[in-house]
Design a protein around this motif. Structure first.
Motif, PDB file in Angstrom:
ATOM      1  N   GLY A  88      -3.879  38.393 -26.308  1.00 17.82           N
ATOM      2  CA  GLY A  88      -3.448  39.741 -26.655  1.00 17.82           C
ATOM      3  C   GLY A  88      -2.416  39.723 -27.763  1.00 17.82           C
ATOM      4  O   GLY A  88      -2.514  38.974 -28.722  1.00 17.82           O
ATOM      5  N   GLN A  89      -1.379  40.546 -27.592  1.00 20.40           N
ATOM      6  CA  GLN A  89      -0.330  40.638 -28.610  1.00 20.40           C
ATOM      7  C   GLN A  89       0.527  39.375 -28.629  1.00 20.40           C
ATOM      8  O   GLN A  89       0.845  38.820 -27.582  1.00 20.40           O
ATOM      9  N   SER A  90       0.878  38.941 -29.822  1.00 20.71           N
ATOM     10  CA  SER A  90       1.739  37.760 -29.979  1.00 20.71           C
ATOM     11  C   SER A  90       2.885  38.091 -30.918  1.00 20.71           C
ATOM     12  O   SER A  90       2.703  38.840 -31.884  1.00 20.71           O
ATOM     13  N   THR A  91       4.052  37.526 -30.624  1.00 15.65           N
ATOM     14  CA  THR A  91       5.200  37.682 -31.507  1.00 15.65           C
ATOM     15  C   THR A  91       5.291  36.444 -32.395  1.00 15.65           C
ATOM     16  O   THR A  91       5.549  35.350 -31.913  1.00 15.65           O
ATOM     17  N   LEU A  92       5.029  36.642 -33.682  1.00 13.59           N
ATOM     18  CA  LEU A  92       5.108  35.552 -34.650  1.00 13.59           C
ATOM     19  C   LEU A  92       6.473  35.603 -35.312  1.00 13.59           C
ATOM     20  O   LEU A  92       6.843  36.611 -35.913  1.00 13.59           O
ATOM     21  N   GLN A  93       7.224  34.515 -35.220  1.00 15.18           N
ATOM     22  CA  GLN A  93       8.553  34.487 -35.819  1.00 15.18           C
ATOM     23  C   GLN A  93       9.087  33.050 -35.800  1.00 15.18           C
ATOM     24  O   GLN A  93       8.468  32.155 -35.233  1.00 15.18           O
ATOM     25  N   SER A 146      -0.712  26.686 -32.624  1.00 10.52           N
ATOM     26  CA  SER A 146      -0.699  27.060 -34.043  1.00 10.52           C
ATOM     27  C   SER A 146      -1.298  28.442 -34.275  1.00 10.52           C
ATOM     28  O   SER A 146      -2.015  28.980 -33.421  1.00 10.52           O
ATOM     29  N   ALA A 147      -0.968  28.976 -35.444  1.00  8.29           N
ATOM     30  CA  ALA A 147      -1.541  30.255 -35.884  1.00  8.29           C
ATOM     31  C   ALA A 147      -2.087  30.062 -37.290  1.00  8.29           C
ATOM     32  O   ALA A 147      -1.495  29.367 -38.121  1.00  8.29           O
ATOM     33  N   ALA A 148      -3.243  30.665 -37.551  1.00  9.30           N
ATOM     34  CA  ALA A 148      -3.839  30.643 -38.891  1.00  9.30           C
ATOM     35  C   ALA A 148      -3.673  32.030 -39.506  1.00  9.30           C
ATOM     36  O   ALA A 148      -4.104  33.034 -38.936  1.00  9.30           O
ATOM     37  N   ILE A 149      -3.001  32.065 -40.652  1.00  8.83           N
ATOM     38  CA  ILE A 149      -2.701  33.326 -41.332  1.00  8.83           C
ATOM     39  C   ILE A 149      -3.234  33.253 -42.755  1.00  8.83           C
ATOM     40  O   ILE A 149      -3.106  32.224 -43.426  1.00  8.83           O
ATOM     41  N   GLU A 150      -3.849  34.339 -43.205  1.00  4.52           N
ATOM     42  CA  GLU A 150      -4.309  34.398 -44.596  1.00  4.52           C
ATOM     43  C   GLU A 150      -3.617  35.548 -45.304  1.00  4.52           C
ATOM     44  O   GLU A 150      -3.356  36.607 -44.716  1.00  4.52           O
ATOM     45  N   GLY A 151      -3.327  35.325 -46.572  1.00  8.72           N
ATOM     46  CA  GLY A 151      -2.635  36.341 -47.358  1.00  8.72           C
ATOM     47  C   GLY A 151      -3.351  36.629 -48.658  1.00  8.72           C
ATOM     48  O   GLY A 151      -3.934  35.738 -49.283  1.00  8.72           O
ATOM     49  N   ASN A 152      -3.315  37.884 -49.060  1.00 10.95           N
ATOM     50  CA  ASN A 152      -3.811  38.306 -50.371  1.00 10.95           C
ATOM     51  C   ASN A 152      -2.715  39.127 -51.029  1.00 10.95           C
ATOM     52  O   ASN A 152      -2.036  39.911 -50.362  1.00 10.95           O
ATOM     53  N   ALA A 153      -2.535  38.932 -52.314  1.00  9.50           N
ATOM     54  CA  ALA A 153      -1.424  39.613 -52.988  1.00  9.50           C
ATOM     55  C   ALA A 153      -1.830  40.083 -54.369  1.00  9.50           C
ATOM     56  O   ALA A 153      -2.640  39.445 -55.060  1.00  9.50           O
ATOM     57  N   LYS A 178      -2.006  41.061 -32.912  1.00 11.07           N
ATOM     58  CA  LYS A 178      -3.123  40.345 -32.297  1.00 11.07           C
ATOM     59  C   LYS A 178      -4.063  39.883 -33.401  1.00 11.07           C
ATOM     60  O   LYS A 178      -3.941  40.311 -34.567  1.00 11.07           O
ATOM     61  N   VAL A 179      -4.995  38.992 -33.053  1.00 12.88           N
ATOM     62  CA  VAL A 179      -5.940  38.467 -34.042  1.00 12.88           C
ATOM     63  C   VAL A 179      -6.674  39.625 -34.720  1.00 12.88           C
ATOM     64  O   VAL A 179      -7.150  40.548 -34.062  1.00 12.88           O
ATOM     65  N   GLY A 180      -6.703  39.577 -36.047  1.00  8.84           N
ATOM     66  CA  GLY A 180      -7.343  40.634 -36.834  1.00  8.84           C
ATOM     67  C   GLY A 180      -6.360  41.634 -37.408  1.00  8.84           C
ATOM     68  O   GLY A 180      -6.697  42.364 -38.355  1.00  8.84           O
ATOM     69  N   LEU A 207      -3.611  37.894 -39.407  1.00  9.27           N
ATOM     70  CA  LEU A 207      -3.681  36.839 -38.396  1.00  9.27           C
ATOM     71  C   LEU A 207      -5.152  36.558 -38.104  1.00  9.27           C
ATOM     72  O   LEU A 207      -5.864  37.410 -37.576  1.00  9.27           O
ATOM     73  N   LYS A 208      -5.603  35.352 -38.450  1.00  7.26           N
ATOM     74  CA  LYS A 208      -7.016  35.001 -38.297  1.00  7.26           C
ATOM     75  C   LYS A 208      -7.310  34.330 -36.960  1.00  7.26           C
ATOM     76  O   LYS A 208      -8.336  34.582 -36.335  1.00  7.26           O
ATOM     77  N   GLU A 209      -6.428  33.432 -36.549  1.00  7.26           N
ATOM     78  CA  GLU A 209      -6.611  32.707 -35.282  1.00  7.26           C
ATOM     79  C   GLU A 209      -5.251  32.389 -34.693  1.00  7.26           C
ATOM     80  O   GLU A 209      -4.272  32.259 -35.427  1.00  7.26           O
ATOM     81  N   ILE A 210      -5.221  32.222 -33.370  1.00  3.54           N
ATOM     82  CA  ILE A 210      -3.973  31.797 -32.736  1.00  3.54           C
ATOM     83  C   ILE A 210      -4.303  30.990 -31.487  1.00  3.54           C
ATOM     84  O   ILE A 210      -5.283  31.267 -30.788  1.00  3.54           O
ATOM     85  N   SER A 211      -3.520  29.937 -31.268  1.00  2.00           N
ATOM     86  CA  SER A 211      -3.666  29.137 -30.059  1.00  2.00           C
ATOM     87  C   SER A 211      -2.267  28.895 -29.500  1.00  2.00           C
ATOM     88  O   SER A 211      -1.287  29.437 -30.005  1.00  2.00           O
TER      89      SER A 211
END
Length: 277
Positions: free
Chosen positions: A2-7, A200-207, A172-174, A193-197
């Motif tokens: 579910g919801q995750s706090t990334l920090q 680790s967490a997989a994050i993608e960025g576009n700028a 959450k993922v997505g 946020l693409k994936e989380i375990s």
């Protein structure tokens, strides 16, 4: 999940060593001729956690190594300096050797936003003094040039490209969130946020990126895009590996050429990797 706090979740005494490799290809079209400059940077930075506050951390950041190389397609090698290789008769060697192992104080929010940097300006003074140059005009020009890369504001903007990853609220993922980098390269970032375990967490960025570099003899105005791919350590928040690719295009105007606009393109790749913690 579910919801995750990334920090960032850091403890006093934690040490993180980050390896940075950057390649930049600058292409300019001048009077029908293509001129290329290839910049290569390799560096090692150490992040030490000095204090934990309610919403922030105080860190010391040190350069452990720094290697710079610049090659011109028309003029050959313009710069090749390794900070660890101190040579008494080489001004560039002395300048860059002087910045090693000098702590710069950073205040880091739990999102990775860098709120304050202290010590960059004294670092610049140390580099200028190490040059051995006595002429006041030359010293001032050198100081202004170094401030653009190693002054407190410049370092803050530089570090933030690696640290400022996380949202203010749980996700959450997505889910996606936005932030921005400032400085000579301004970026409006959208992170997803693409994936989380559990580890680790997989994050993608576009700028969307705007770059404006103003020098005494030239002004560069470019814009384009940047893509980031990050694998982070859930327990600490530090990126294990981060790859950033960018492409910006625009013009460079040079005063000696009557402010003629020269088509300019910069293609870049930066890889940050956690090598020890």
């Amino acid at each position: 999940m579910g919801q995750s706090t990334l920090q960032y979740n850091l403890s006093v005494g934690d040490v993180f060593i980050i390896k940075q490799d950057a390649n930049q290809l600058i292409t300019q079209e001048i009077e029908g001729t293509t001129h290329e400059i290839t910049n290569t940077l390799g560096g090692v930075m150490e992040f030490r956690v000095r204090a934990e506050n309610e919403d922030t951390y105080d860190l010391d950041v040190l350069f452990k190594d720094l290697n710079l190389k610049m090659i011109s397609s028309s003029q050959g090698e313009l710069l090749n300096v390794s900070a660890k290789d101190y040579e008494e008769n080489d001004i560039q060697s002395k300048i860059f050797n002087s910045l090693l192992n000098v702590p710069v104080q950073v205040t880091l929010a739990r999102t990775g936003d860098i709120l304050e940097v202290n010590g960059g300006d004294s670092l610049v003074s140390k580099m200028v003094n190490a040059s051995g140059v006595k002429d006041e005009y030359s010293l001032n020009m050198m100081k202004k040039s170094l401030e653009k890369e190693f002054g407190s504001e410049a370092l803050s903007n530089s570090y933030e490209q690696f640290t400022f990853l996380y949202p203010n609220s749980s996700v959450k993922v997505g889910d996606s969130w936005n932030n921005e980098y400032k400085g000579k390269m301004q970026a409006q970032n959208t992170w997803t946020l693409k994936e989380i375990s559990e580890v680790s967490a997989a994050i993608e960025g576009n700028a969307l990126v705007v770059m404006e570099v103003v020098e005494p003899a030239s002004t560069m105005k470019l814009n384009g895009t940047q893509d980031s791919s990050v694998a982070t350590d859930i327990s600490t928040g530090f990126a294990r590996k981060m790859t950033v690719t960018g492409l910006v295009e625009g013009f460079t105007s040079m005063s000696q050429m009557g402010d003629q606009e020269i088509p300019t393109k910069i293609k870049s790749t930066i890889i940050y990797e956690l090598i020890e913690n």
